[in-house]
Each structure stands twice: as C-alpha cells, then as structure tokens.
Design a protein around this motif. Structure first.
Motif, PDB file in Angstrom:
ATOM      1  N   THR A  21       0.846  -1.207   0.000  1.00 53.05           N
ATOM      2  CA  THR A  21       0.000   0.000   0.000  1.00 53.05           C
ATOM      3  C   THR A  21       0.888   1.268   0.000  1.00 53.05           C
ATOM      4  N   GLY A  22       2.055   1.180   0.627  1.00 51.32           N
ATOM      5  CA  GLY A  22       2.996   2.313   0.582  1.00 51.32           C
ATOM      6  C   GLY A  22       3.442   2.570  -0.856  1.00 51.32           C
ATOM      7  N   ALA A  23       3.721   1.500  -1.584  1.00 57.78           N
ATOM      8  CA  ALA A  23       4.176   1.649  -2.978  1.00 57.78           C
ATOM      9  C   ALA A  23       3.038   2.221  -3.836  1.00 57.78           C
ATOM     10  N   ILE A  24       1.809   1.766  -3.605  1.00 56.49           N
ATOM     11  CA  ILE A  24       0.673   2.287  -4.399  1.00 56.49           C
ATOM     12  C   ILE A  24       0.505   3.785  -4.117  1.00 56.49           C
ATOM     13  N   GLN A  25       0.659   4.170  -2.838  1.00 57.24           N
ATOM     14  CA  GLN A  25       0.534   5.596  -2.513  1.00 57.24           C
ATOM     15  C   GLN A  25       1.580   6.415  -3.246  1.00 57.24           C
ATOM     16  N   LYS A  26       2.798   5.866  -3.331  1.00 53.71           N
ATOM     17  CA  LYS A  26       3.875   6.604  -4.027  1.00 53.71           C
ATOM     18  C   LYS A  26       3.546   6.725  -5.516  1.00 53.71           C
ATOM     19  N   LEU A  27       3.017   5.645  -6.103  1.00 50.71           N
ATOM     20  CA  LEU A  27       2.663   5.704  -7.532  1.00 50.71           C
ATOM     21  C   LEU A  27       1.585   6.762  -7.751  1.00 50.71           C
ATOM     22  N   ARG A  28       0.629   6.801  -6.840  1.00 52.56           N
ATOM     23  CA  ARG A  28      -0.472   7.752  -6.997  1.00 52.56           C
ATOM     24  C   ARG A  28       0.048   9.191  -6.884  1.00 52.56           C
ATOM     25  N   LYS A  29       0.928   9.381  -5.930  1.00 53.80           N
ATOM     26  CA  LYS A  29       1.483  10.714  -5.721  1.00 53.80           C
ATOM     27  C   LYS A  29       2.251  11.162  -6.960  1.00 53.80           C
ATOM     28  N   SER A  30       3.014  10.228  -7.511  1.00 52.36           N
ATOM     29  CA  SER A  30       3.818  10.586  -8.667  1.00 52.36           C
ATOM     30  C   SER A  30       2.929  10.937  -9.860  1.00 52.36           C
ATOM     31  N   GLU A  31       1.788  10.258 -10.030  1.00 54.47           N
ATOM     32  CA  GLU A  31       0.838  10.593 -11.114  1.00 54.47           C
ATOM     33  C   GLU A  31       0.267  11.988 -10.874  1.00 54.47           C
ATOM     34  N   GLU A  32      -0.119  12.234  -9.591  1.00 53.37           N
ATOM     35  CA  GLU A  32      -0.736  13.538  -9.290  1.00 53.37           C
ATOM     36  C   GLU A  32       0.244  14.672  -9.561  1.00 53.37           C
ATOM     37  N   THR A  33       1.514  14.413  -9.209  1.00 56.94           N
ATOM     38  CA  THR A  33       2.525  15.452  -9.411  1.00 56.94           C
ATOM     39  C   THR A  33       2.699  15.721 -10.902  1.00 56.94           C
ATOM     40  N   LYS A  34       2.665  14.630 -11.705  1.00 59.79           N
ATOM     41  CA  LYS A  34       2.810  14.793 -13.160  1.00 59.79           C
ATOM     42  C   LYS A  34       1.658  15.621 -13.718  1.00 59.79           C
ATOM     43  N   VAL A  35       0.456  15.283 -13.250  1.00 61.92           N
ATOM     44  CA  VAL A  35      -0.736  15.983 -13.759  1.00 61.92           C
ATOM     45  C   VAL A  35      -0.660  17.464 -13.426  1.00 61.92           C
ATOM     46  N   SER A  36      -0.160  17.786 -12.200  1.00 60.03           N
ATOM     47  CA  SER A  36      -0.111  19.197 -11.828  1.00 60.03           C
ATOM     48  C   SER A  36       1.113  19.904 -12.420  1.00 60.03           C
TER      49      SER A  36
END
Ligand SMILES: Cc1ncc(COP(=O)(O)O)c(C=O)c1O
Length: 382
Positions: free
Chosen positions: A362-377
């Motif tokens: 779940t820690g790794a999934i959170q990091k993936l999600r964060k990285s997507e959000e950062t890309k989008v912004s």
C-alpha cells in the motif's frame, strides 16, 4: 558462452508462487541424497503424515504428485473417469474450465454448471444438474477460484453429491493451509492442491488425497488409466514406506523444501494460520478501499488470501503493475479472461501474509499515486 543468472529478490503478492521462509530455502540447498535412500524414504513418510494432518484426513491414499497443481487435477480426473462416464463440473473461473477440459479428454460426458465469474456455485444449480444427470460418477468444484478470489462453500453441496451416490472432487490449490479445508468432515473424495500458494514452498508439487470410496472406484476400473505417469495403481506404491518401488525419480530438493514448509504449518497450527490470513486480509481490505480499490467478490464469499480488486478509475493498471514490479520489486497479478486489464489479484499467502507485506504494497501504491498527481499538476518528479 554461458549465461550467469542473478534473479532479483521480489516480494511475491500475486496469485502464486508466494514468498518462501528462509528455512524452506535452506532445506532446498541441502546436498542431494538418492530418492531410494532409506533416509529419504523416512522423510517421505513424514511428508505423507504431515499432508494428512494438514488436509485433516485419515485417508490412507494421501501423497504428493511430483508435478504442479495442474498435474494433481489431472491425477484426480484421469484416475476416476473412464470413457463414457458422466460427470458434473462447476465452472466459475479459469480452473473449473480446465477441469472440464481434462474430463472431456478422459472421454467422459461432461455436464457443465456455469456461473458468472466472481460468484459461487449455488446448491440449487447442483440440484438442477442432478435432475439432468442423476447418477454422475463425480461432481467437481474449485474451492478457491484463484482467477476471481471466490471461496466456494462445500458442505451443503457435498451432501447433495453423496445423496446422488457420486464422488466429490475438489480443487484446493489456493485454499489449502490458508482457509479451513476439512477433508473427512466435509466428505471430500478426491482433492489436489499445490505447493506454491499458502504452503509457501516452491512450485512443482501437488499434495493429493483419495477417500476409501474413491479408492474403490479406482480398483473397479474396467480400462487402464490413460496416463502412465499419473496412474495411481503404480504411484501409490511409491508412497508406501518399506514397499516403495522405483516409479520415477522424485524431485528430491523440492521434497526437502515441502517437508520444511509442512513443519512450519504444523508449528504455527492450522487454525492460527487460517486466523492470520483472515486478519491480514482485513487490514489489506481497509487500506485498499481507502485507496479507491473495489472488491470483485461479495464479502461473504471472499477468499482472504487472494484479493481480486478493480483498480481505481483512471489508473493504467498494466503500467502501475509494471512499476510495482520494476521500481518496488512487488509482484501482483493481473486479471484473467474478461477481467484482464480491469482487476488485480493480490495474494497474501503463507509467508506473503504479513502486515509488512500489506504496508509495502500500500505504501508503494501511494507513491505511484502521488507521482501521477505530481505529473498531472505539472511539477517535476524525481
Ligand atoms: C485454483 C487453481 N487450480 C489449479 C491450478 C494449477 O496449478 P499449477 O499452476 O501449480 O499447475 C492453479 C494455479 O494457479 C489454481 O490457482
């Protein structure tokens, strides 16, 4: 030219194999001994006794097929079915379909009970199939359907099957040592499992057990079993202590590992092991739901050790699954059939069933999600 191979160290949270305990890996690295060495024969007797204990059975014909779960499946069906026999096979995922295919290849007439993937086979469906085919030789079901994460209740169906005078055949590849499985109490006549799931041993071995009623069917066969390797009239002598005669060369190192994996299950206690799988599943469920994953199977029929979940809307599942593997060394499984590209199959089996595994994933999934959000912004991602 030679090709040195240094495999990566992964965290195995797919549909199998699962992580193996260091004691199991150590057992595999023991120097080889001959498969007819008296010490090896003694060890095989211990394996047989521990398989009986963990299957919760007194079945005398309990042994391990020297090949993976599919060979265990084939062992049960080719030995019990003869050309012209009728059988009922329940299909609610990949592995029921595989059983039907094998039964057809045995020359049996197969009555298929088909259910939407992700659901279980209901007793009423069996009743209807028995109206069409009142005296089948056997009825076969998958206890834990790894392609969907559905856990099949067996007790009520077992009664219907035995009232019809048929044998109950069960695929317990993914349920054995992870959820309750009680051979004698539930009157299962033939069962096969696999070494690489909740037992957490290397893949390639299939514990199998036949009831006395199933043995009688074997003894009364009119035709020879189609498969030489899986013909139990010969294999059974291979698993009988002092009477042991050469049949094939046992996979010695794999059986060392299986012996140690069974020791670990017995040290933990079956009930404690079932409870551990349930508890860790609950923790994983909460985390996954918070992250936007949705379960495929309704709660009461959910298999705790194989979590089939729809990936959240907008997520490129194949990309995330690949990044989990390549960036975080975590393996999860993709969907099969109609669920390909839609679900993940997250295994928490045996040694892979711990809070550490839940937190890593779940820690790794959170990091993936964060990285997507950062890309989008539009921010730079390191
Ligand atoms: C429910 C079920 N049955 C049978 C099999 C076949 O086992 P194997 O891949 O070891 O041949 C599997 C493998 O994943 C399984 O999950």
């Amino acid at each position: 030219m030679n090709y040195p191979f240094n495999p990566p160290t992964r965290i195995l949270m797919g549909p199998g194999p699962s992580d193996a305990h260091p004691r199991v890996l150590k057992a595999m690295s023991h120097p080889l001994i001959g498969h007819l060495d008296p010490e090896f024969i003694r060890m095989m007797d211990e394996v047989k006794s521990m398989v009986m204990e963990t299957f919760i059975t007194k079945n005398h014909l309990t042994f391990v097929v020297s090949a993976p779960g599919s060979a265990g499946m084939e062992t049960c069906l080719v030995n019990l079915l003869e050309p012209g026999d009728e059988c009922i096979i329940c299909i609610n995922g990949v592995f029921g379909g595989r059983m039907a295919d094998i039964a057809g290849r045995c020359g049996a007439k197969v009555i298929k009970v088909e259910t939407e993937w992700g659901k279980i086979t209901e007793p009423d469906q069996i009743k209807k199939a028995l109206d069409v085919c009142p005296q089948p030789k056997l009825v076969a079901l998958v206890h834990a359907e790894t392609s969907t994460g559905a856990l099949q209740p067996l007790e009520e169906i077992s009664k219907l099957v035995h009232d019809a005078g048929a044998l109950l055949v069960v695929d317990a590849v993914t349920s054995f040592c992870g959820v309750p499985l009680k051979l004698d109490e539930w009157k299962i006549d033939a069962v096969y499992s696999g070494s690489q799931k909740c037992l957490s041993a290397p893949p390639g071995l299939s514990p199998v057990s036949f009831s006395d009623a199933a043995v009688k069917v074997l003894e009364n066969r009119k035709t020879k079993v189609q498969s030489w390797f899986l013909d139990l009239s010969m294999v059974k002598n291979y698993w009988e202590g002092s009477k042991r005669a050469y049949h094939h060369t046992a996979p010695v190192s794999s059986i060392f590992a299986l012996h140690e994996a069974l020791n670990l299950v017995i040290e933990e206690g079956l009930e404690n092991r079932w409870a551990r799988h349930k508890k860790i599943h609950e923790a994983l469920r909460k985390e996954l739901e918070n992250l936007g994953f949705r379960f495929l199977v309704e709660e009461r029929y959910r298999l705790p050790n194989l979590n089939a979940v729809y990936v959240p809307e907008g997520v490129d599942e194949a990309k995330w699954r690949n990044e989990l593997l390549t960036k975080f060394n975590i393996e999860v499984g993709g969907g099969l059939g109609a669920f390909a590209g839609k679900i993940w199959r997250i295994g928490i089996m045996g040694e892979s069933c711990s809070m550490r595994h839940v937190e890593l994933l779940t820690g790794a999934i959170q990091k993936l999600r964060k990285s997507e959000e950062t890309k989008v912004s539009g921010q730079t991602v390191s």
